[in-house]
Each structure stands twice: as C-alpha cells, then as structure tokens.
Design a protein around this motif. Structure first.
Motif, short mmCIF file in Angstrom:
data_model
loop_
_atom_site.label_atom_id
_atom_site.label_comp_id
_atom_site.label_asym_id
_atom_site.label_seq_id
_atom_site.Cartn_x
_atom_site.Cartn_y
_atom_site.Cartn_z
N ASN A 83 0.83 -1.19 0.00
CA ASN A 83 0.00 0.00 0.00
C ASN A 83 0.88 1.25 0.00
OD1 ASN A 83 -2.42 1.56 0.19
ND2 ASN A 83 -2.17 1.70 2.41
N ARG B 8 -3.05 3.69 -8.42
CA ARG B 8 -4.26 4.21 -7.79
C ARG B 8 -5.48 3.36 -8.16
NH1 ARG B 8 -0.63 6.42 -5.38
NH2 ARG B 8 -0.22 8.66 -5.35
N GLN C 72 -9.28 2.55 -1.91
CA GLN C 72 -7.88 2.20 -1.66
C GLN C 72 -7.80 0.91 -0.84
OE1 GLN C 72 -5.15 3.91 -2.95
NE2 GLN C 72 -4.03 2.10 -2.26
#
Length: 272
Positions: free
Chosen positions: A195, A201, A208
């Motif tokens: 991450n 993205r 996310q």
C-alpha cells in the motif's frame, strides 16, 4: 536493538555496482542501475550519501521510478502493459537460473525480513524449527506480534508496526523503556509496501482499501519464498562476501549506519 541492515533496494544496488560489475569486467560507474518501487521515499533513500561509492564515484542506485510513474509513462505512450511481449530475463549470477522470478513471503508484504529473521534466530539460538508463523493482532491489523515460548519462558518476541500511528506509539514505549521486543519491522505505510504511497491508484470507484486487499490476494497467490534454500544468495555469500572467512565482508557491505539528514540537505532537489 536497531537493525542497520541495508534495504533490499540498496543491497541490490551494492551487488550490481560491485559484484556484477566485477563479473562484467567494468567499473561501477559504467552501469546505470534503475529500480521500480511503490514508494517515493526510495528516491530520497537512494540519494543519501551513505550509498555513494567513493571509490567508484557512483551511487548504488542511479534512478528510482515509482509504480505510478511507470503507469503514467505507459499511459502517455498509449501502451497497455498486458499487451507487451514478455522478454527474456538475464541471469548474471553463477547459480542456476530459477524457473520462477516472482515470490511472496508468508506473513509480510514488505519483504519478509521479520519472517526470515524470526525463523533463523529460533533455529540458530534455540534449536527451534518454526514452520508456521502465527502473528497476533494487537490494537489493529497493522500492529501485530509474534512470540515463541518454551517452558513458560519467552525466547523471542517480534512485532510488525505499519503506519505512523503505530510507529509513534512504539517509539514512545521505547523512550519509556517499556518495549520488550527483540526485533521490530517498521513500515510508514498502513499495510506496508503493498500500500505504498507511490503504488498504482484505484480505478472504477474502487476504494484504496479494496485495491490493497486485491494486491494482498495476488501477492499471497505467488509461490512462497524459501530464502534458506536460495542458491543465488548462497553463491553471493561464498563468492563475493566471503562469509565466514578472515575476509568476511557481510558486515561492511550489507549494513549501514543511520544518521539524521540536516535540514539544509539538497536531497530533495535531486532530479530523477
């Protein structure tokens, strides 16, 4: 203790500019070494003077390109990565070329340092053969610990702390002398390198958190690494690092010393 082991990026840079250069019979400054990382801070890491070779007059890593920058470059060229033909991966080491080049680590998505060190320490220090690692989540999934006990006594106690909140709590405990861990793996990003701040993205309204979960699933599906059986690593230790001999270079080349950068440093001004 505070581990001063070089990061994987810098270890590879050291090998490329020293070991590989010698094999190719060239100087380190004749090789341009590029790494692809999911973290912008890897650019700053590579710019530190600790990783500048005074003899060869070159950096261990010449250029750091992030995952999102690769995506942007492909997008600018109108190229889709899945449509690109696979190339042949060169194998510069003396060990046999492996059939697989993508590996995972059983408990860590940030390189598996804690996993390997825990197993190795348990075996070497206490003759305990640990097969399965069972981390225990503490306040949150990004702060977890791993313990091995024998006859009611704690032999080893490790932890993984990801994200600034967990790091700050851990540092406060260290300052008060209340941390009883033998080793801690720390990553600034929640969920670790998978991450990273420069990771690709989310798209199509994906969050996310959902993307990170998908990346973790893809990572776990890879063949699990068995570093203790890695012929390439063993060959490097024997041929280049001279491990165990009177000319042992492991401490000098695989470790570094940390020092705070002065605010007047020009590291941030380096153009990559």
């Amino acid at each position: 203790f505070i581990s001063t082991t070089r990061s994987p990026q810098q270890i590879m840079g050291m090998l490329v500019k020293n070991h590989l250069a010698a094999k190719l019979n060239v100087s380190g400054d004749q090789i341009y070494h590029v790494t692809v990382m999911p973290c912008y801070d890897k650019k700053l890491e590579a710019s530190r003077e600790d990783f500048f070779n005074e003899v060869e007059q070159c950096r261990d890593v010449d250029c750091v390109i992030t995952s999102i920058e690769i995506e942007q470059m492909l997008s600018d060229e109108g190229t889709i990565l899945n449509d690109c033909e696979d190339g042949i991966i060169d194998w510069p080491w003396t060990s046999k070329k492996p059939e697989n080049f993508l590996w995972s680590h059983e408990s860590s998505g940030s390189g598996g340092f804690s996993d390997f060190i825990f197993k190795h320490a348990a075996k070497v220090l206490f003759n305990e053969d640990v097969q399965q690692l069972e981390y225990k989540n503490l306040r949150n999934p990004d702060f977890r610990e791993l313990t091995i006990e024998k006859d009611g006594k704690v032999l080893l106690k490790f932890a993984i702390a990801n994200g600034f909140r967990n790091i700050q709590n851990l540092v406060q405990k260290l300052k008060r002398g209340k941390s009883n861990y033998h080793y801690v793996e720390i990553m600034a990003c929640p969920s670790g390198c998978l991450n990273g701040g420069a990771q690709i993205r989310p798209q199509n309204n994906q969050s996310q958190k959902e993307l990170t979960h998908d990346l973790e699933e893809m990572y776990r599906s890879l063949i699990n690494s068995q570093p203790e059986n890695n012929e390439a690593v063993s060959a490097v230790y024997e041929e280049f690092l001279n491990a165990g001999s009177s000319d042992d270079k492991t401490q000098k080349l695989l470790h570094t010393s940390y020092h705070a950068l002065e605010k007047t440093s020009t590291s941030l001004n380096i153009k990559w």
